[in-house]
Structures are given as C-alpha cells and as structure tokens.
Design a protein around this motif. Structure first.
Motif, mmCIF file in Angstrom:
data_model
loop_
_atom_site.group_PDB
_atom_site.id
_atom_site.type_symbol
_atom_site.label_atom_id
_atom_site.label_comp_id
_atom_site.label_asym_id
_atom_site.label_seq_id
_atom_site.Cartn_x
_atom_site.Cartn_y
_atom_site.Cartn_z
ATOM 1 N N GLU A 178 3.713 10.586 -5.159
ATOM 2 C CA GLU A 178 2.465 10.259 -4.695
ATOM 3 C C GLU A 178 2.765 9.572 -3.455
ATOM 4 O O GLU A 178 1.938 9.637 -2.353
ATOM 5 N N VAL A 179 3.608 8.555 -3.410
ATOM 6 C CA VAL A 179 3.866 7.840 -2.188
ATOM 7 C C VAL A 179 4.302 8.573 -0.919
ATOM 8 O O VAL A 179 4.064 8.538 -0.074
ATOM 9 N N ILE A 180 5.373 9.786 -1.358
ATOM 10 C CA ILE A 180 5.871 10.684 -0.312
ATOM 11 C C ILE A 180 4.679 11.453 0.051
ATOM 12 O O ILE A 180 4.573 11.579 1.512
ATOM 13 N N LYS A 233 9.963 1.950 5.955
ATOM 14 C CA LYS A 233 9.503 1.719 4.848
ATOM 15 C C LYS A 233 7.952 2.147 4.428
ATOM 16 O O LYS A 233 7.139 1.437 3.823
ATOM 17 N N PHE A 234 7.650 3.544 4.914
ATOM 18 C CA PHE A 234 6.452 4.121 4.557
ATOM 19 C C PHE A 234 5.540 3.845 5.097
ATOM 20 O O PHE A 234 4.111 3.902 4.702
ATOM 21 N N ALA A 273 0.853 -1.092 0.046
ATOM 22 C CA ALA A 273 -0.153 0.001 0.155
ATOM 23 C C ALA A 273 0.831 1.256 0.055
ATOM 24 O O ALA A 273 0.502 2.244 -0.431
ATOM 25 N N SER A 274 2.165 1.107 0.626
ATOM 26 C CA SER A 274 2.877 2.409 0.602
ATOM 27 C C SER A 274 4.097 2.488 -0.595
ATOM 28 O O SER A 274 4.695 3.378 -0.679
ATOM 29 N N GLY A 275 3.715 1.761 -1.660
ATOM 30 C CA GLY A 275 4.495 1.774 -2.794
ATOM 31 C C GLY A 275 5.278 0.419 -3.134
ATOM 32 O O GLY A 275 5.218 -0.292 -2.475
ATOM 33 N N ALA A 276 5.752 0.357 -4.387
ATOM 34 C CA ALA A 276 6.751 -0.793 -4.728
ATOM 35 C C ALA A 276 7.822 -0.892 -3.923
ATOM 36 O O ALA A 276 8.466 0.099 -3.292
ATOM 37 N N LEU A 327 3.227 11.395 4.098
ATOM 38 C CA LEU A 327 3.491 12.325 4.951
ATOM 39 C C LEU A 327 2.131 12.937 5.642
ATOM 40 O O LEU A 327 1.796 13.069 6.827
ATOM 41 N N GLN A 328 0.686 12.639 4.742
ATOM 42 C CA GLN A 328 -0.294 12.904 5.127
ATOM 43 C C GLN A 328 -1.057 11.852 6.140
ATOM 44 O O GLN A 328 -1.557 12.259 7.155
ATOM 45 N N GLU A 329 -0.613 10.528 5.982
ATOM 46 C CA GLU A 329 -0.996 9.597 6.920
ATOM 47 C C GLU A 329 -0.279 9.894 8.393
ATOM 48 O O GLU A 329 -1.048 9.637 9.250
#
Length: 281
Positions: A27-29, A70-71, A8-11, A33-35
């Motif tokens: 978009e991932v960044i 890892k985001f 969900a946080s990216g590849a 940050l918003q989450e």
C-alpha cells in the motif's frame, strides 16, 4: 534498538546510526507511486520542459527517488525531474544506459580511485564504497570525467533494493595523497550531484589517514556542503577502530585493518563484458 514513528507515508524506523527508513508495504509503495505521478505534470512543466510529455522511466526506477526521500512523493518527484535534467546535460539524454565502458568514464574506472566493495555492507546494511584518492591523476582525467564515473557507479549500485533503502557509506583512504590528487572542482561537482540530483542516501563518509594539510583542504570543501552532509563526514585519522564500529572486518579493506580483499579489475572486466553483450543484442 530501533525507534519507530508513523507518518502519512508509512511507519519510519530509525537505526542507532540515525538513518530513517520507511517500513514499506504494498500500500505504501502503490500510494507513493500514484502521488508521484499525480504531482509530475505540474512539476515537470515548471521545472524541466525536456520531460514534460511523460515520465521517462518504469516504476522500479522511480522507487529509487521515493526511497531516497522517505516516500515524500512530491519531493521525490522534484528530485527525479532535477535528476533527468542533469543526466541529460551530462550524458545527452536521461534514458540511455549509463556505461562503465564509455571512453571518458572508463579512464576514471581503470584508475580504481573509487570502488564498490562487492557484497560488502556495514552493520546496518549500507553498501560500502572504498576511495583511494592517491590514485587520482588529473593529467589523465578531468573533474567532469570523475563526475560521470560516479554517476555510473552509483547508478549501478542503486540497482540493488537494499542500497536504495539503506544508502551507502564511503571509506575514503587518503594514505599517500599529495596536493596534486585533490581537485576543488571535482569536490564541488560531486557534492552538488549528491545533494541535488542523485537518489542516493549518503549515510556516512569516513576520512582515514588524512595528511597534515587536510584541514585546509576540507575547510574549502565544507563550504559546498549543506548541514546534513557535514554531519555525515567523520575524520577518523588513523583510528581504524572507529570504522570497525560501523562494519565487520570482512567488509573492511585490508589496508584499513579488515579482511576484505577485493579485485576491482575483475569487477570492471565483468561490467565491460556485460555492456558489450548488451550492445550486441
């Protein structure tokens, strides 16, 4: 070869050393940050009343925590809150600059026990730190001094985006050490910070030239380590060829069979001078 999976946080790609790194996009960044910020009010109220009124740092600083986790935004936010509480405990607040020239920190820095090899990275882009435990003198410094120094050093190298993403490895040279150079309290404090407070990805610790009694010492230190960190420690003895699998000769100190000659005194002098200029501004 790198393997790749999607979350969900990216590849996420995984290099041959087993390090997993999120493939970042704008978009991932932005989503991360918003989450992070959405989770903060509740988490701060539960965990750390000192900063519940607001996030104390800019987005580029928060990215250290997202990258280290890892985001996974909630885990990153929880780590940030724990970091702020610990930094306040150690340095008085969580926003003032961490300085090499602070008196207790400088005492440790000038012993050159742990150095960042400027520009030196392993084959997967990780910043290399070089330790010489034989230089530790606990008649001059305390375990708490050493801990503060490592916070300052890691804060400095984490200014680099590549280091935030890929992490660090340590070549710990134990040549010439005696029992007086080992300190159980120091080890416990450092392990606690790496595992629970600092947004640093500890990719590997290579123990080189251990003395005969190291197994006894390491047996005590291992008690403080979680399973993940235990897997990152490699005791390579005098087999310098093992570390050469991880880094090119120009990234390995000459004492370990490489060609990297570094001048830590000059590195520190530049840090001290820069901090003096910043104070004057």
């Amino acid at each position: 070869m790198q393997s790749e999976t999607a979350t969900a946080s990216g590849a996420i790609s995984e290099d041959p050393a087993g390090q997993r790194i999120v493939q970042e996009t704008p978009e991932v960044i932005a989503n991360g940050l918003q989450e992070f910020k959405d989770h903060f009010p509740q988490a701060a109220g539960e965990k750390c009343t000192d900063i519940k009124d607001g996030i104390a740092h800019a987005d580029d600083f928060l990215l250290r925590f997202l990258r280290s986790m890892k985001f996974e935004a909630e885990r990153a936010c929880d780590l940030y809150i724990q970091y702020c509480a610990k930094r306040t405990e150690l340095f008085g607040d969580c926003t003032s600059a961490l300085r090499f020239s602070s008196p207790n920190v400088r005492k440790v820095a000038d012993l050159h026990i742990m150095c960042a090899l400027d520009g030196a990275r392993d084959r997967w882009g990780r910043q290399i730190l070089y330790g010489r435990m034989a230089l530790a003198d606990y008649t001059i410094i305390s375990p708490e001094d050493f801990l503060k120094y490592m916070w300052v050093l890691l804060d400095f190298i984490l200014n680099d985006e590549q280091t935030q993403k890929s992490g660090v490895i340590i070549f710990q040279n134990l040549d010439g050490v005696s029992r007086k150079n080992f300190n159980q309290t120091t080890a416990k404090l450092l392990i606690d910070s790496v595992q629970n407070y600092l947004p640093v990805r500890m990719a590997g610790i290579f123990v080189v030239n251990p003395p005969m009694y190291f197994k006894i010492v390491f047996g005590i230190i291992r008690v403080f380590m979680k399973a993940k960190l235990k897997r990152r420690v490699r005791v390579v003895g005098k087999d310098y060829g093992e570390i050469h699998k991880w880094a090119a000769p120009e990234a390995i100190p000459t004492a370990l069979g490489g060609t990297c000659s570094f001048d830590n005194a000059t590195f520190l002098k530049l840090r001290y001078q820069g901090e003096e200029v910043n104070r004057a501004v």
